[in-house]
Design a protein around this motif. Structure first.
Motif, PDB file in Angstrom:
ATOM      1  N   ASP A 153     -43.237  13.515 -15.980  1.00  0.00           N
ATOM      2  CA  ASP A 153     -41.632  12.477 -14.922  1.00  0.00           C
ATOM      3  C   ASP A 153     -41.953  10.771 -15.798  1.00  0.00           C
ATOM      4  O   ASP A 153     -42.783  10.171 -15.673  1.00  0.00           O
ATOM      5  CB  ASP A 153     -43.086  12.444 -13.391  1.00  0.00           C
ATOM      6  CG  ASP A 153     -42.569  11.543 -12.674  1.00  0.00           C
ATOM      7  OD1 ASP A 153     -41.734  10.157 -13.173  1.00  0.00           O
ATOM      8  OD2 ASP A 153     -42.717  10.931 -11.447  1.00  0.00           O
ATOM      9  N   ALA A 154     -40.816  11.026 -16.277  1.00  0.00           N
ATOM     10  CA  ALA A 154     -40.706   9.858 -16.791  1.00  0.00           C
ATOM     11  C   ALA A 154     -39.433   8.524 -16.349  1.00  0.00           C
ATOM     12  O   ALA A 154     -38.799   7.505 -16.475  1.00  0.00           O
ATOM     13  CB  ALA A 154     -39.706   9.982 -18.287  1.00  0.00           C
ATOM     14  N   ALA A 155     -39.913   8.812 -14.481  1.00  0.00           N
ATOM     15  CA  ALA A 155     -39.065   7.490 -14.160  1.00  0.00           C
ATOM     16  C   ALA A 155     -39.596   5.887 -14.542  1.00  0.00           C
ATOM     17  O   ALA A 155     -38.599   5.330 -14.120  1.00  0.00           O
ATOM     18  CB  ALA A 155     -39.620   7.914 -12.867  1.00  0.00           C
ATOM     19  N   GLN A 156     -40.524   5.630 -14.746  1.00  0.00           N
ATOM     20  CA  GLN A 156     -41.295   4.602 -14.791  1.00  0.00           C
ATOM     21  C   GLN A 156     -40.798   4.000 -16.866  1.00  0.00           C
ATOM     22  O   GLN A 156     -41.783   3.299 -16.952  1.00  0.00           O
ATOM     23  CB  GLN A 156     -42.853   4.422 -14.975  1.00  0.00           C
ATOM     24  CG  GLN A 156     -42.680   4.829 -13.031  1.00  0.00           C
ATOM     25  CD  GLN A 156     -44.160   4.129 -12.592  1.00  0.00           C
ATOM     26  OE1 GLN A 156     -44.900   3.062 -13.431  1.00  0.00           O
ATOM     27  NE2 GLN A 156     -44.027   4.224 -10.760  1.00  0.00           N
ATOM     28  N   ALA A 157     -40.387   4.636 -17.289  1.00  0.00           N
ATOM     29  CA  ALA A 157     -40.738   4.848 -19.135  1.00  0.00           C
ATOM     30  C   ALA A 157     -38.826   5.464 -19.578  1.00  0.00           C
ATOM     31  O   ALA A 157     -38.855   5.494 -20.444  1.00  0.00           O
ATOM     32  CB  ALA A 157     -41.443   5.924 -19.865  1.00  0.00           C
ATOM     33  N   CYS A 158     -38.369   4.842 -18.952  1.00  0.00           N
ATOM     34  CA  CYS A 158     -36.717   4.902 -19.345  1.00  0.00           C
ATOM     35  C   CYS A 158     -36.946   4.065 -20.846  1.00  0.00           C
ATOM     36  O   CYS A 158     -36.603   2.818 -20.677  1.00  0.00           O
ATOM     37  CB  CYS A 158     -35.688   4.540 -18.166  1.00  0.00           C
ATOM     38  SG  CYS A 158     -34.060   5.647 -18.876  1.00  0.00           S
ATOM     39  N   GLY A 159     -37.156   4.828 -21.884  1.00  0.00           N
ATOM     40  CA  GLY A 159     -36.229   3.976 -22.740  1.00  0.00           C
ATOM     41  C   GLY A 159     -38.224   3.921 -24.144  1.00  0.00           C
ATOM     42  O   GLY A 159     -37.970   3.326 -25.194  1.00  0.00           O
ATOM     43  N   THR A 160     -38.755   4.299 -23.167  1.00  0.00           N
ATOM     44  CA  THR A 160     -40.088   4.850 -23.868  1.00  0.00           C
ATOM     45  C   THR A 160     -39.536   5.385 -25.288  1.00  0.00           C
ATOM     46  O   THR A 160     -39.866   6.736 -24.971  1.00  0.00           O
ATOM     47  CB  THR A 160     -41.670   4.962 -23.345  1.00  0.00           C
ATOM     48  OG1 THR A 160     -41.295   3.741 -22.102  1.00  0.00           O
ATOM     49  CG2 THR A 160     -42.672   4.272 -23.542  1.00  0.00           C
ATOM     50  N   ASP A 161     -40.691   5.105 -26.434  1.00  0.00           N
ATOM     51  CA  ASP A 161     -40.448   6.134 -27.635  1.00  0.00           C
ATOM     52  C   ASP A 161     -42.064   6.869 -27.195  1.00  0.00           C
ATOM     53  O   ASP A 161     -43.153   6.075 -28.043  1.00  0.00           O
ATOM     54  CB  ASP A 161     -40.206   5.236 -28.874  1.00  0.00           C
ATOM     55  CG  ASP A 161     -38.506   4.835 -28.998  1.00  0.00           C
ATOM     56  OD1 ASP A 161     -38.343   5.871 -28.854  1.00  0.00           O
ATOM     57  OD2 ASP A 161     -38.831   3.729 -29.534  1.00  0.00           O
TER      58      ASP A 161
END
Ligand code: PLP
Length: 372
Positions: A153-161
């Protein structure tokens, strides 16, 4: 907490042109911008497939539908997340197993997952909370060991590496079997309504996800799967194409603001967000911990001097009325329960001005000066 008006003022002309071109095309559903946005996001993410849908909750729902799970199959996720992550598990008749997060990073504890795995476990759903990755490499190793699916669930992590032990990097959401995201307006990549997407490197999942997000239809009026109606509309896709171009710059600005907060709070009795070595951080939220029962007092004080702050999340999921049926006891999740009492998220967005951040920092300093 966020200033969408200031952002619109900054990129307004480009947004207006994008919306106008959709209005003129009248291709409101499945217009060209949807496919183009999927291609551009796919390039940005480094994922093999991007499938857009109506919102981040549907993205999770679709991800779990496509795995072909049966009622009673167990899904392990964190107790410290937004409700969407768990509600889709319940809606599909799957058995929800929640575990405590790590108290430092707020992300699901790998040790807690390890203890919760049973012969009925079918999937793990790590949430990359507040913009920082869960420990994906360890989670993938555990999943391989037990033959489990991983839905990020990457809803809060758009762009995190995510940074692997060998130094290689992948974007949050592109590591598990399926990743999901939300384009809710306040997200780092947000549209002007609802929107969401799924990422996968698996061709079979991708084909099926595309189909079930569109009524299970591959060829017009021929239904191979039972599906739902969950599509990103063309106007939102056109807006997102504009905003995607600014995402890296906006995330860099958030990181710089977080550095400023970190420095200012180092001498205060608050805990600044822990940064894991295996992840970059895009600070969807900048969340401090305030101990000794002072969190609510600080929040009230900030309100009185017109500084917004929010508690994400105020109540543990296992104590919500709707989830009592899971049968968990009040003291089963000490980490989540403590976090719900201590966390406080501060304003964080790429249009924050120097004066605003100074005002917030001095407000928090004053609070602690006054109580000392
Ligand atoms: C962690 C998490 N998962 C899922 C969602 C659901 O996204 P949406 O609001 O687009 O349905 C959100 C959004 O708020 C979220 O923060």
């Amino acid at each position: 907490m966020v200033d969408l008006r200031a952002q619109y003022e900054r990129i307004g002309p480009e947004i207006d042109t994008a919306i106008k071109s959709v209005l003129e095309s009248t291709a409101f559903i499945k217009g060209a911008d949807v496919r183009l946005f999927e291609e551009e996001l796919q390039h940005y993410m480094g994922a093999r497939h991007v499938i857009t849908c109506a919102n981040g909750t549907d993205a999770l729902y679709l991800a779990m539908m496509v795995l072909g799970l049966k009622p009673g199959d167990e899904i392990i996720t964190t107790n410290f997340t937004f409700i969407s992550t768990v509600e889709v598990v319940a809606l599909l008749g799957l058995k929800l197993i929640i575990v405590d997060p790590d108290p430092g990073t707020f992300n699901i504890s790998v040790e807690a997952i390890r203890k919760a795995v049973s012969p009925r476990t079918k999937a793990i759903v790590p949430v990359h909370l507040f913009g920082q990755c869960a420990d994906m490499e360890s989670i993938m190793e555990l999943a391989r060991l037990h033959d489990l699916y991983v839905i990020e669930d990457a809803a809060q992590a758009c762009g995190t590496d995510y940074i692997f032990r060998d130094g290689s990097k992948r974007k949050a959401g592109s590591i598990g079997h399926i990743g999901t995201t939300s384009f809710f307006p306040s997200k780092n990549l947000g549209c002007y309504g609802d929107g969401g997407a799924l990422y996968t490197n698996d061709d079979k999942f991708a084909g099926k996800l595309r189909s079930i997000a569109n009524h299970g239809m591959k060829v017009r009026y021929q239904y191979d799967d039972i599906g739902i109606n969950s599509r990103l509309d063309t106007i939102q896709a056109a807006i997102l194409r504009v905003k995607l171009k600014y995402l890296s710059e906006f995330n860099d600005t958030r990181r710089a603001l977080a550095d400023q907060y970190d420095k200012a709070f180092a001498s205060l009795p608050v805990e600044i967000p822990e940064r894991a070595g295996y992840s970059s951080h895009i600070f969807h939220q900048y969340t401090i911990k305030v101990k000794n029962g002072k969190r609510d007092e600080l929040k009230k004080y900030l309100e009185s001097v017109k500084i917004p702050s929010m508690v994400y999340y105020p109540g543990p999921l296992h104590m919500q009325e709707a989830y009592r049926y899971l049968g968990y006891g009040e003291n089963d999740f000490p980490v989540t329960t403590a976090l719900c009492r201590e966390v406080l998220s501060l304003p964080m967005h790429p249009d924050m001005e120097e004066e605003q951040i100074d005002h917030i920092i001095s407000g928090i300093r004053k609070f602690f000066d006054n109580i000392n």
